[in-house]
Scaffold this motif. Structure first.
Motif, PDB file in Angstrom:
ATOM      1  N   THR A 105       9.290   0.400   6.252  1.00  0.00           N
ATOM      2  CA  THR A 105       8.237   1.020   5.873  1.00  0.00           C
ATOM      3  C   THR A 105       7.022   0.560   6.718  1.00  0.00           C
ATOM      4  N   PHE A 106       6.561  -0.446   6.062  1.00  0.00           N
ATOM      5  CA  PHE A 106       5.426  -1.573   6.583  1.00  0.00           C
ATOM      6  C   PHE A 106       5.331  -1.133   7.302  1.00  0.00           C
ATOM      7  N   GLN A 107       6.198  -2.239   8.252  1.00  0.00           N
ATOM      8  CA  GLN A 107       6.033  -2.059   9.434  1.00  0.00           C
ATOM      9  C   GLN A 107       5.556  -0.364  10.238  1.00  0.00           C
ATOM     10  N   THR A 108       6.638  -0.118  10.113  1.00  0.00           N
ATOM     11  CA  THR A 108       6.851   1.294  10.552  1.00  0.00           C
ATOM     12  C   THR A 108       5.066   1.952  10.785  1.00  0.00           C
ATOM     13  N   GLN A 109       4.732   2.151   9.491  1.00  0.00           N
ATOM     14  CA  GLN A 109       3.541   3.515   8.778  1.00  0.00           C
ATOM     15  C   GLN A 109       2.232   2.650   8.608  1.00  0.00           C
ATOM     16  N   ARG A 110       2.445   1.271   8.966  1.00  0.00           N
ATOM     17  CA  ARG A 110       0.956   0.501   8.476  1.00  0.00           C
ATOM     18  C   ARG A 110      -0.119   1.381   8.964  1.00  0.00           C
ATOM     19  N   THR A 111      -0.698   1.313  10.297  1.00  0.00           N
ATOM     20  CA  THR A 111      -0.991   2.447  11.218  1.00  0.00           C
ATOM     21  C   THR A 111      -1.386   3.802  10.658  1.00  0.00           C
ATOM     22  N   PHE A 153      -5.847   1.618   4.014  1.00  0.00           N
ATOM     23  CA  PHE A 153      -5.195   1.002   2.534  1.00  0.00           C
ATOM     24  C   PHE A 153      -4.393   0.212   2.740  1.00  0.00           C
ATOM     25  N   ALA A 154      -3.760   0.231   4.144  1.00  0.00           N
ATOM     26  CA  ALA A 154      -2.491  -0.931   4.173  1.00  0.00           C
ATOM     27  C   ALA A 154      -3.731  -2.023   4.796  1.00  0.00           C
ATOM     28  N   ASP A 155      -5.100  -2.093   5.600  1.00  0.00           N
ATOM     29  CA  ASP A 155      -5.431  -2.947   5.664  1.00  0.00           C
ATOM     30  C   ASP A 155      -5.269  -3.706   4.468  1.00  0.00           C
ATOM     31  N   TYR A 156      -5.879  -3.109   3.327  1.00  0.00           N
ATOM     32  CA  TYR A 156      -6.148  -3.677   2.061  1.00  0.00           C
ATOM     33  C   TYR A 156      -5.158  -4.921   1.128  1.00  0.00           C
ATOM     34  N   SER A 160      -2.997  -5.481   3.144  1.00  0.00           N
ATOM     35  CA  SER A 160      -2.184  -6.829   4.219  1.00  0.00           C
ATOM     36  C   SER A 160      -2.738  -7.982   4.103  1.00  0.00           C
ATOM     37  N   PHE A 161      -2.359  -9.140   4.442  1.00  0.00           N
ATOM     38  CA  PHE A 161      -2.629 -10.965   4.727  1.00  0.00           C
ATOM     39  C   PHE A 161      -3.097 -11.114   6.166  1.00  0.00           C
TER      40      PHE A 161
END
Length: 101
Positions: free
Chosen positions: A77-83, A88-91, A93-94
């Motif tokens: 889910t995260f890899q396909t929806q990050r963009t 929020f995804a940037d926050y 993300s490491f």
């Protein structure tokens, strides 16, 4: 460690300890417990503590499988929806990948 050299009470204690340690968000310990004690639970000649060991091995295997499925679902889910998640995804993300706006 060779489980054949350990008394049955100690085997039960170790199996129970590994099972409880898995609840501290360590599903890898459940996987180790399931693999390590599988022969002891299902193949070894019967002894008094074996029923309890079998129960802990089954619960450990189920717990590890559930955690693995949840982790794989999150990764996909995260890899396909990050963009699509934008800021929020940037926050969360490491490491922020470069090259994708």
């Amino acid at each position: 460690m060779d489980l054949a050299k350990i008394p049955n009470e100690k085997k039960l204690y170790l199996c129970k300890w590994y099972f409880r340690a898995g609840f501290i968000l360590l599903p890898f310990v459940w996987a180790v417990n399931a693999v390590w004690f599988a022969k002891e639970a299902f193949v070894a000649p019967e002894y008094e503590e074996q029923k309890q060991i079998k129960r802990y091995v089954i619960f450990s295997a189920v717990g590890a499988a559930v955690w693995s499925a949840a982790l794989i679902a999150w990764i996909i889910t995260f890899q396909t929806q990050r963009t699509a998640w934008g800021e929020f995804a940037d926050y969360i993300s490491f490491i922020i990948p470069t090259g994708i706006p």
